[in-house]
Design a protein around this motif. Structure first.
Motif, PDB file in Angstrom:
ATOM      1  N   TYR A   1       0.847  -1.145  -0.035  1.00  0.00           N
ATOM      2  CA  TYR A   1      -0.084   0.164  -0.014  1.00  0.00           C
ATOM      3  C   TYR A   1       0.671   1.222   0.053  1.00  0.00           C
ATOM      4  O   TYR A   1       1.930   1.281   0.302  1.00  0.00           O
ATOM      5  CB  TYR A   1      -1.088   0.165   1.143  1.00  0.00           C
ATOM      6  CG  TYR A   1      -0.539   0.274   2.584  1.00  0.00           C
ATOM      7  CD1 TYR A   1      -0.488   1.548   2.997  1.00  0.00           C
ATOM      8  CD2 TYR A   1      -0.196  -0.891   3.491  1.00  0.00           C
ATOM      9  CE1 TYR A   1      -0.065   1.619   4.330  1.00  0.00           C
ATOM     10  CE2 TYR A   1       0.412  -0.748   4.673  1.00  0.00           C
ATOM     11  CZ  TYR A   1       0.342   0.603   5.116  1.00  0.00           C
ATOM     12  OH  TYR A   1       0.966   0.663   6.484  1.00  0.00           O
TER      13      TYR A   1
ATOM     14  N   GLN B   1      -3.689   3.974  -1.054  1.00  0.00           N
ATOM     15  CA  GLN B   1      -4.137   3.196  -2.251  1.00  0.00           C
ATOM     16  C   GLN B   1      -3.581   1.648  -1.959  1.00  0.00           C
ATOM     17  O   GLN B   1      -2.354   1.631  -1.285  1.00  0.00           O
ATOM     18  CB  GLN B   1      -3.471   3.505  -3.494  1.00  0.00           C
ATOM     19  CG  GLN B   1      -4.326   4.859  -3.709  1.00  0.00           C
ATOM     20  CD  GLN B   1      -3.649   5.591  -5.072  1.00  0.00           C
ATOM     21  OE1 GLN B   1      -2.799   4.989  -5.852  1.00  0.00           O
ATOM     22  NE2 GLN B   1      -3.876   6.850  -5.647  1.00  0.00           N
TER      23      GLN B   1
ATOM     24  N   TRP C   1      -2.643  -2.641  -3.231  1.00  0.00           N
ATOM     25  CA  TRP C   1      -2.517  -3.780  -4.115  1.00  0.00           C
ATOM     26  C   TRP C   1      -2.506  -4.919  -3.294  1.00  0.00           C
ATOM     27  O   TRP C   1      -1.848  -5.262  -2.217  1.00  0.00           O
ATOM     28  CB  TRP C   1      -1.550  -3.483  -4.996  1.00  0.00           C
ATOM     29  CG  TRP C   1      -1.559  -2.342  -5.827  1.00  0.00           C
ATOM     30  CD1 TRP C   1      -2.037  -2.134  -7.276  1.00  0.00           C
ATOM     31  CD2 TRP C   1      -1.168  -0.898  -5.339  1.00  0.00           C
ATOM     32  NE1 TRP C   1      -1.848  -1.015  -7.637  1.00  0.00           N
ATOM     33  CE2 TRP C   1      -1.356  -0.129  -6.619  1.00  0.00           C
ATOM     34  CE3 TRP C   1      -0.444  -0.303  -4.332  1.00  0.00           C
ATOM     35  CZ2 TRP C   1      -1.293   1.204  -6.524  1.00  0.00           C
ATOM     36  CZ3 TRP C   1      -0.133   0.687  -4.328  1.00  0.00           C
ATOM     37  CH2 TRP C   1      -0.735   1.543  -5.303  1.00  0.00           C
TER      38      TRP C   1
ATOM     39  N   LEU D   1       0.310  -9.169  -8.707  1.00  0.00           N
ATOM     40  CA  LEU D   1      -0.013  -7.971  -7.835  1.00  0.00           C
ATOM     41  C   LEU D   1      -1.237  -7.419  -8.454  1.00  0.00           C
ATOM     42  O   LEU D   1      -1.085  -6.982  -9.709  1.00  0.00           O
ATOM     43  CB  LEU D   1       1.142  -6.981  -7.820  1.00  0.00           C
ATOM     44  CG  LEU D   1       1.085  -5.814  -6.973  1.00  0.00           C
ATOM     45  CD1 LEU D   1       1.094  -6.484  -5.404  1.00  0.00           C
ATOM     46  CD2 LEU D   1       2.241  -4.837  -7.212  1.00  0.00           C
TER      47      LEU D   1
ATOM     48  N   GLU E   1      -4.756  -4.522  -8.283  1.00  0.00           N
ATOM     49  CA  GLU E   1      -5.186  -3.502  -7.650  1.00  0.00           C
ATOM     50  C   GLU E   1      -6.384  -3.642  -6.694  1.00  0.00           C
ATOM     51  O   GLU E   1      -7.244  -4.691  -6.929  1.00  0.00           O
ATOM     52  CB  GLU E   1      -5.434  -2.391  -8.458  1.00  0.00           C
ATOM     53  CG  GLU E   1      -6.420  -2.564  -9.511  1.00  0.00           C
ATOM     54  CD  GLU E   1      -5.973  -3.175 -10.826  1.00  0.00           C
ATOM     55  OE1 GLU E   1      -6.873  -3.482 -11.531  1.00  0.00           O
ATOM     56  OE2 GLU E   1      -4.826  -3.633 -10.991  1.00  0.00           O
ATOM     57  N   CYS E   2      -6.546  -2.901  -5.806  1.00  0.00           N
ATOM     58  CA  CYS E   2      -7.704  -2.949  -4.840  1.00  0.00           C
ATOM     59  C   CYS E   2      -8.533  -1.743  -4.958  1.00  0.00           C
ATOM     60  O   CYS E   2      -8.168  -0.656  -5.227  1.00  0.00           O
ATOM     61  CB  CYS E   2      -7.377  -2.939  -3.314  1.00  0.00           C
ATOM     62  SG  CYS E   2      -6.451  -4.434  -2.628  1.00  0.00           S
TER      63      CYS E   2
ATOM     64  N   ALA F   1      -7.065   1.791  -6.299  1.00  0.00           N
ATOM     65  CA  ALA F   1      -5.696   1.882  -6.567  1.00  0.00           C
ATOM     66  C   ALA F   1      -5.651   1.738  -8.326  1.00  0.00           C
ATOM     67  O   ALA F   1      -6.440   0.956  -8.826  1.00  0.00           O
ATOM     68  CB  ALA F   1      -4.800   0.699  -6.266  1.00  0.00           C
TER      69      ALA F   1
END
Length: 167
Positions: free
Chosen positions: A95, A111, A113, A120, A122-123, A143
């Motif tokens: 993050y 942000q 991940w 990896l 994104e969240c 993110a």
């Protein structure tokens, strides 16, 4: 459980991807002090591994901004991210905490991940809030993606299939 050994070729590709991810993230930062954190759990490890990368961006928000990172912090962070990308039996969270852009609101924006099976991703803001928890007052943001378009041109994984093979 012990981690399966991986080839040096797979690790070299993971290291290249880790550096590309960091370059993409660093290129998007606004001026100010930022902190990138990474926590990884690997099967067989007694406790999670973590790394922190403080980043300073000086400039006016243009392409000529100077992004500063201490080499030893950068190398340590890139190494741990490389390990997480190369080893399929791990999971974790990366993050980015940045200064808030809105006055009078939260102190930081965050942000995040998630790392799973060597990828990896994104969240969303809601996922980031759930993963990071109740720390300092923060405004959670969706993110951005960390992979370039050519990484997924044909819908294939970032690494060759052998990287995902569990013997």
């Amino acid at each position: 459980m012990k981690l399966k050994p991986i080839s040096m070729d797979v690790f070299a590709e993971a290291r290249e991807e880790a550096h590309a991810i960091l370059a993409r993230l660093m290129g998007r930062l606004a001026p100010g002090e930022h902190v990138l954190r990474l926590g990884i759990d690997m099967d067989g490890q007694e406790s999670p591994l973590s790394a922190t990368l403080p980043l300073t961006v000086e400039g006016d928000g243009g392409l000529d901004d100077l992004v500063g990172a201490d080499a030893k912090w950068f190398d340590n962070f890139a190494f741990l991210l490389s390990c997480g990308l190369a080893q399929t039996l791990c999971y974790g969270v990366m993050y980015l905490r940045s200064p808030a852009t809105e006055p009078g609101g939260a102190a930081y924006t965050v942000q995040a991940w998630h790392l799973a099976w060597g990828v990896l991703g994104e969240c969303s803001a809601a996922e980031a809030a759930e993963l990071i928890g109740d720390g300092e007052p923060a405004f959670f943001l969706d993110a951005p993606g960390v992979h370039s378009a050519e990484d997924h041109e044909e819908g294939e994984a970032v690494y060759p299939p052998v990287a995902y093979t569990i013997p």
